[in-house]
Scaffold this active site. Structure first.
Site, PDB file in Angstrom:
ATOM      1  N   LYS A 167       0.837  -1.189   0.000  1.00 14.99           N
ATOM      2  CA  LYS A 167       0.000   0.000   0.000  1.00 14.99           C
ATOM      3  C   LYS A 167       0.874   1.241   0.000  1.00 14.99           C
ATOM      4  O   LYS A 167       2.100   1.148   0.068  1.00 14.99           O
ATOM      5  CB  LYS A 167      -0.926  -0.021   1.216  1.00 14.99           C
ATOM      6  CG  LYS A 167      -1.881  -1.211   1.164  1.00 14.99           C
ATOM      7  CD  LYS A 167      -2.840  -1.197   2.308  1.00 14.99           C
ATOM      8  CE  LYS A 167      -4.200  -1.411   1.779  1.00 14.99           C
ATOM      9  NZ  LYS A 167      -5.255  -0.638   2.140  1.00 14.99           N
ATOM     10  N   GLU A 198      -1.184  -1.664  -4.601  1.00 19.08           N
ATOM     11  CA  GLU A 198      -2.246  -0.664  -4.713  1.00 19.08           C
ATOM     12  C   GLU A 198      -1.699   0.536  -5.460  1.00 19.08           C
ATOM     13  O   GLU A 198      -0.662   1.080  -5.075  1.00 19.08           O
ATOM     14  CB  GLU A 198      -2.681  -0.257  -3.306  1.00 19.08           C
ATOM     15  CG  GLU A 198      -3.772   0.780  -3.278  1.00 19.08           C
ATOM     16  CD  GLU A 198      -4.128   1.166  -1.848  1.00 19.08           C
ATOM     17  OE1 GLU A 198      -4.836   0.375  -1.194  1.00 19.08           O
ATOM     18  OE2 GLU A 198      -3.682   2.232  -1.387  1.00 19.08           O
TER      19      GLU A 198
END
Ligand code: BTN
Length: 558
Positions: A167, A198
């Site tokens: 992330k 992501e």
């Protein structure tokens, strides 16, 4: 015990019971003999999908290992408001003391399953799957993930241990998408873990796709992208060989936006596993005017005890039900400019973009009703007649039990939801949705093609307030004093407005495995559909989905 519970679930049940019981359930102890035995039924308060029977059963068994529990519905099955979910028999002390905690598990997890099923339905017909997240209630992870699966969704990673998901923070500290992927690829493959990254824009996506095949992610999560960006991302990924197996989208996924996001070709992350979290974050704001009128003006105009105007609401039925629980008087009306969780019968979504339709709910307190199933039919008949009088050229009709049609397409519907107490409805919320203006492109194409609006049909601009007048007058005319059977004049009106009469239909009765074809003959005075199957005698149908047979469905069934 049929409920298989893990050690941590047993501990959760123990803690939940302890927080409720404390020293003792004094009320039960001091009013009822410890020897007394009794029975109880768990009844659904709203339409939805059941989940959480395992922990709910565990709670009862913890206090009475001998309790007899007959589940009438299993996890993943749909229920309608008022239907029995379970019957139980055992020590009264245990039943009364465990009840609230058991229902908290069942209610909360069924809420998760129901919400998931709404998203799943909203993407039906696309290749998109609805996937859950780790945003679960602490300690409830496995239960909430099971509930998502019961609602037709899919489980993503269980925790930090069973997948690598890079992330924003990881990317920043590792020096960006490329270096982060390079670092994790080898150890992750060696450990047999999938790698997901992501990305928040197309440049980051490109950086992921540029990695050599061994360092390419197995999944890419597209965070907070517009539909246009998602479409571009799908195009970019399609050109890659070997392809990235999974493209997922998260952020900004609501029941309103889900259809257009799914149309882009991605999978979806269901951000809120828990409807309780949604509710807490969703404070419906009152607005001063709707369709140019204030609450006070509408109260006077319709002679109502109270009218509440909201901007964005989840569902006006929920808002009305909340007000009714807080003692709003019968006749109270709630209107939403837009609904983010509008719902229809059988768990369907009612797409409710701002200022396109009238989304209106009314509180009824009908007392002992011999036949509550008649309410939606009566409300439908009243609304259809009032629309007919108000909008010339519309030619509305009632498709049993509560769809409002104009020509061959649906322009409105009614959802009557009762909350029950000791077998009698404590309150009934009658919610009406009418498409006044053409549905915009944010509504999935499949829904738009099966629907119509008043403006589409009559070819002139329609004012939302005109439609609301017709709804309120129409409901009042038929539901002012609900009866237990349609009277002669109502039946005569039905002769005129019964959309299904003499049509070939396929009928899927609640709980039946397959549909039966035949002819819809009419509507009985108690509101049941009269149906003549192809094989067998004329019969009454009470809870069912009825679909008119088309030329192609007839061919296919031969
Ligand atoms: C149906 O056709 O299945 C019934 C649709 C009912 C929609 C209305 S809009 C106002 C009220 N609030 C809801 O969430 N649903 C009803």
């Amino acid at each position: 015990m049929s409920a298989r519970l893990s050690e941590s679930e047993l501990a959760l049940i123990e803690a939940a019971l302890a927080e409720d019981i404390g020293e003792a359930d004094w009320t039960t102890r001091w009013t009822i003999s410890g020897e007394a035995r009794g029975s109880a039924r768990i009844v659904a308060r709203a339409d939805g999908v059941i989940a959480g029977t395992r922990p709910a059963e565990g709670v009862f068994r913890r206090l009475d290992p001998e309790v007899r529990l007959d589940w009438r519905r299993v996890d993943g099955e749909g229920v309608q408001a008022g239907s029995v979910v379970a019957e139980l028999r055992g020590r009264l002390h245990a039943i009364l003391t465990a009840e609230r905690t058991a229902l908290n598990f069942l209610g909360r997890l069924s809420g998760v399953a129901t919400l998931t099923s709404r998203y799943v339905r909203a993407v039906e017909g696309t290749s998109c799957r609805v996937v859950d997240t780790r945003k679960t209630t602490p300690g409830w992870r496995r239960l909430e993930k099971e509930a998502v699966a019961s609602g037709g969704g899919q489980n993503h990673r269980s925790g930090l241990y069973d997948m690598v998901l890079l992330k924003e923070n990881h990317l920043r500290h590792a020096g960006g998408v490329g270096p982060a992927l390079d670092r994790v690829s080898e150890p992750a493959r060696a450990a047999g873990l999938e790698v997901e990254v992501e990305v928040t824009d197309l440049a980051e996506l490109e950086a992921a796709l540029e990695r050599p095949p061994g360092a390419r992610p197995d999944r890419i999560l597209l965070d907070n992208m517009t539909a246009e960006m998602l479409r571009e991302a799908v195009r970019a990924v399609r050109g890659i060989d070997p392809p990235v197996p999974l493209l997922e989208a998260s952020g900004g996924v609501t029941l309103e936006s889900v259809g257009s996001i799914a149309d882009t070709g991605v999978d979806l992350h269901l951000e809120h596993a828990s409807p309780h979290t949604r509710k807490a974050g969703m404070s419906a704001r009152r607005i001063s005017r709707w369709a140019g009128r204030t609450e006070a003006e509408l109260r006077r105009r319709w002679d109502r005890p109270d009218v509440y105007l909201f901007g964005k609401v989840g569902s006006t039925n929920d808002q009305a039900s909340k007000l009714a629980e807080e003692s709003a008087p019968a006749g109270t009306i709630v209107i939403g400019r837009e609904q983010t969780g509008g719902r229809g019968r059988a768990g369907r979504i009612w797409h409710s973009p701002p200022n396109v339709g009238v989304y209106l709910s009314m509180v009824f307190r009908p007392g002992e009703l011999e036949n509550p199933g008649l309410l939606p039919v009566m409300a439908g008949l009243g609304v259809v007649r009032a629309l007919d009088l108000a909008f010339s050229g519309l030619g509305p009709a009632l498709k049993w039990p509560n769809d409002i049609y104009a020509g061959e397409r649906k322009c409105g519907g009614i959802l009557a939801e009762a909350s029950w107490s000791e077998g009698a409805p404590r309150q009934v919320i009658v919610g009406v949705g009418i498409n006044a203006k053409p549905l915009p492109s944010s509504v999935p194409a499949a829904v738009r093609s099966a629907a119509t609006s008043l403006e589409d049909e009559i070819g002139r601009p329609v004012d939302l307030a005109e439609v609301a007048d017709a709804i309120v007058n129409g409901i009042e005319a038929f539901l002012g004093e609900p009866t237990s059977a349609l009277d002669h004049s109502a039946l005569e009106l039905l002769d005129h407005y019964d959309w299904l009469r003499d049509r070939r239909v396929s009928v899927l009765v609640d709980g039946a495995e397959s549909a039966t074809t035949g002819v819809a003959v009419g509507i009985a005075p108690d509101g049941a559909l009269l149906f003549r199957p192809d094989r067998g005698a004329l019969r009454r149908v009470e809870n069912a989905v009825v679909v008119p047979e088309t030329a192609s469905s007839r061919k296919a069934s031969r």
